[in-house]
Enzyme design. Structure first.
Site, short mmCIF file in Angstrom:
data_model
loop_
_atom_site.label_atom_id
_atom_site.label_comp_id
_atom_site.label_asym_id
_atom_site.label_seq_id
_atom_site.Cartn_x
_atom_site.Cartn_y
_atom_site.Cartn_z
N ARG A 30 -7.20 8.00 4.46
CA ARG A 30 -5.82 8.47 4.40
C ARG A 30 -5.81 9.96 4.04
O ARG A 30 -6.72 10.45 3.38
CB ARG A 30 -4.99 7.63 3.43
CG ARG A 30 -5.47 7.66 2.03
CD ARG A 30 -4.64 6.81 1.10
NE ARG A 30 -5.26 6.84 -0.22
CZ ARG A 30 -5.15 7.86 -1.06
NH1 ARG A 30 -4.39 8.90 -0.75
NH2 ARG A 30 -5.77 7.86 -2.22
N SER A 209 -8.45 5.83 -7.41
CA SER A 209 -9.41 5.37 -6.41
C SER A 209 -10.83 5.69 -6.90
O SER A 209 -11.04 6.67 -7.60
CB SER A 209 -9.16 6.09 -5.08
OG SER A 209 -7.78 6.03 -4.76
O1 O2Y Z 1 -8.56 5.66 3.09
C1 O2Y Z 1 -7.71 4.77 3.20
O2 O2Y Z 1 -6.85 4.80 4.07
C2 O2Y Z 1 -7.69 3.66 2.28
S1 O2Y Z 1 -7.06 4.09 0.73
C3 O2Y Z 1 -7.00 2.64 -0.21
C4 O2Y Z 1 -7.24 1.42 0.38
C5 O2Y Z 1 -7.16 0.28 -0.37
C6 O2Y Z 1 -6.84 0.38 -1.69
N1 O2Y Z 1 -6.61 1.57 -2.26
C7 O2Y Z 1 -6.72 2.70 -1.57
C8 O2Y Z 1 -6.47 3.98 -2.34
O3 O2Y Z 1 -6.73 5.07 -1.89
O4 O2Y Z 1 -5.99 3.86 -3.47
MN MN Z 2 -5.48 1.84 -4.05
#
Ligand code: O2Y
Ligand code: MN
Length: 550
Positions: A30, A209
């Site tokens: 993300r 994270s």
């Molecule tokens: O990189 C991503 O899109 C995943 S981010 C994510 C995924 C599951 C749980 N928590 C997170 C986070 O960045 O907190």
């Molecule tokens: Mn998360």
């Protein structure tokens, strides 16, 4: 998806109904820099969010959607966040041109008929428009329109950018709704700690994270023979409401785990290792060429011969990692043997403790307890974590991440702190608030605490505090365990190590206090006065450094 290469079949004998998806190499995580809160007033997005005016955002991004789905299949994905029959659950509808997104949403939420049944003819749902666009980061935007309860996402097919029920709805839009409606949408795991009598006490925990939230939520307790067992309700997001009896009740809005694969193994998370052996989507992991089984760094031992990297090419030792550091498994929560029998309780589970935490190599003790709710909110609002290379490329940089919500709070964080304070005042018996740090190191850089299944010993201390059984020492930052109050039998941990784990160094904390004061200034007049008062009280306590036994 098999036919068009979106999915690669894994070994159906050892991994039945499991598939691999490879994302575009420029779309692997993300992207906070391309994520915007498009509230009408910039001040309502606050100093920690990117902001665009709603009309400007729509004008800029609408052309990227025009014709984007031409020649593709468009999926209409109705979904429920939360148990199908819970009054606290909410419905979303995601329009997407990614089959991978639709398939992932099917694991991560209650998707399809249950959502349509719940929705009926109501228009009470959060619309989310998603297109892969051309996957060029220059044309990638993740937009939230909180006043309209609307999400637009274009240019990414990965995780939090594209599964719109997760971070976009369940945290950013939901936190805005929760502020309006008097509840809480938090970046928290939910677990139940069973004691030898069979009683289960529920706790919610917020860590940034890369601090082991999923592993803690799914932990196999090393005190199981003594009757202490951990049950999973959720691993990432908690929606919490005040029930009519004045207790704080939590539901997990999700139905699956979207966890980081690298580093996951039989020691760090045995429950997810066995859960992710069927009905699982793997993203950007490596696979063994002959047997088509998933592999990632930190799974077990040395890399096997004949690996195909996450990019689909034969992997050579010494080159970049075989699996991408942010490679993921997407697995139904119901498949974990740690899943709580109350994880779909429509009334939610009663929360008795809230835990904040982060990675601090030298500062924070293993665990400490706040004086009260307000002090706990201050601890959460000022918590910080030192970055790891996997997350940012920079090691050991302290990033302040209030309540682990920095990337996910959909409104001004000053108002968010105020909302936390207000929620506490409405609770009959507010949960105790703790802070943990599993990552303290000695002078040689070695971790002082073994972590993983041993963390149950810290949860047990919290339980004993809730029940008035464990002794603590008052320090300027809060109550720290008296060494004898921790259950350490079966663990060989020298007394000096324990002392170091529990040590509060006033000098280091004075520096921290100054950094905290500077951080809080960011929120200007939106910072609740109670939090500045807490900061001043901390300064005063550190100056006099009084240590008394409670
Ligand atoms: O990189 C991503 O899109 C995943 S981010 C994510 C995924 C599951 C749980 N928590 C997170 C986070 O960045 O907190
Ligand atoms: Mn998360």
């Amino acid at each position: 998806m098999l036919a068009d290469g979106n999915f690669i079949e894994l070994n159906q004998q050892t991994y039945p109904h499991c598939h691999l998806h490879r994302s575009n190499p420029n779309d692997v995580a993300r992207t906070e820099g391309l994520t915007f809160i498009c509230a009408r007033q910039m001040s309502d997005a606050g100093p920690t969010n990117n902001w665009m005016a709603p009309a400007d955002a729509k004008e800029k991004v609408r052309p990227l959607f025009e014709g984007a789905m031409k020649g593709r299949t468009m999926y209409v994905v109705p979904y429920i966040l939360g148990p199908a029959s819970s009054p606290y659950s909410k419905v979303g509808v995601e329009i997407t041109d990614s089959a991978y997104v639709a398939a992932s949403m099917r694991i991560m939420s209650r998707m399809g008929k249950p959502a349509l049944d719940r929705l009926g003819s109501s228009d009470d749902f959060v619309p989310g428009l998603h297109s892969l666009g051309d996957l060029d980061p220059k044309r990638r935007f993740i937009l939230h329109f909180p006043e309209e309860k609307l999400i637009w996402s274009v240019g990414s097919g990965y995780g939090g950018n594209a599964l719109l029920g997760k971070k976009c709805f369940a945290l950013r839009i939901a936190s805005w709704m929760a502020h309006e409606q008097g509840w809480m949408a938090e970046h928290m795991l939910i677990l139940g700690l069973e004691d030898p009598s069979g009683k289960v006490t529920y706790m919610a925990a917020a860590f940034p994270s890369a601090c082991g939230k999923t592993n803690l939520a799914m932990m196999v307790s090393t005190l199981e023979t003594q009757g202490y067992r951990v049950w999973t309700v959720g691993d990432d997001i908690a929606w919490m409401h005040i029930a009519s009896d004045g207790t704080l009740r939590a539901i997990n809005p999700e139905a699956g785990f979207f966890g980081v694969a690298p580093g996951t193994n039989i020691k760090t998370n045995p429950n997810v290792i066995s859960a992710a052996h069927h009905n699982t989507i793997f993203t950007n992991v490596a696979i063994t060429a002959k047997s088509h089984e998933p592999w990632w760094e930190g799974m077990d031992g040395a890399p096997p011969d004949g690996l195909i990297s996450w990019k689909g090419a034969p992997w050579k030792p010494g080159s970049e990692t075989a699996a991408h550091p942010n490679a993921r498994y997407t697995v139904p929560a119901s498949q974990s043997s740690s899943i709580s029998d109350r994880w779909e309780d429509p009334a939610g589970v009663p929360i008795s403790a809230i835990i904040f935490g982060g990675r601090r190599a030298h500062l924070a003790p293993l665990v400490y307890e706040s004086h009260n709710w307000q002090h706990g909110v201050f601890i959460g609002a000022t918590m910080a974590s030192e970055t790891t290379a996997a997350a940012t490329g920079a090691v050991g940089v302290t990033r302040r991440d209030p309540m682990a919500m920095l990337p996910f709070c959909g409104y001004n964080m000053g108002d968010y702190f105020g909302h936390w304070l207000e929620m506490g005042s409405k609770l009959k018996n507010p949960p105790k608030i703790f802070h943990v740090n599993w990552f303290r190191r000695d002078a040689d850089g070695k971790f002082l605490w073994p972590g993983y299944g041993e963390n149950v010993r810290v949860l047990k201390w919290m339980l004993d505090r809730i029940e008035g059984r464990a002794r603590a020492t008052e320090t300027p930052i809060g109550y720290v365990p008296e060494p004898s109050s921790l259950t350490l039998d079966g663990l060989s941990i020298p007394r000096e190590t324990l002392n170091e784990l529990l040590r509060v160094d006033p000098g280091n904390w004075m520096e921290e206090d100054q950094a905290i004061a500077k951080f809080l200034e960011k929120f200007g007049d939106r910072l609740p006065p109670a939090l500045s008062q807490e900061q001043k009280s901390l300064t005063a306590r550190l100056s006099s450094s009084s240590v008394a036994t409670k």
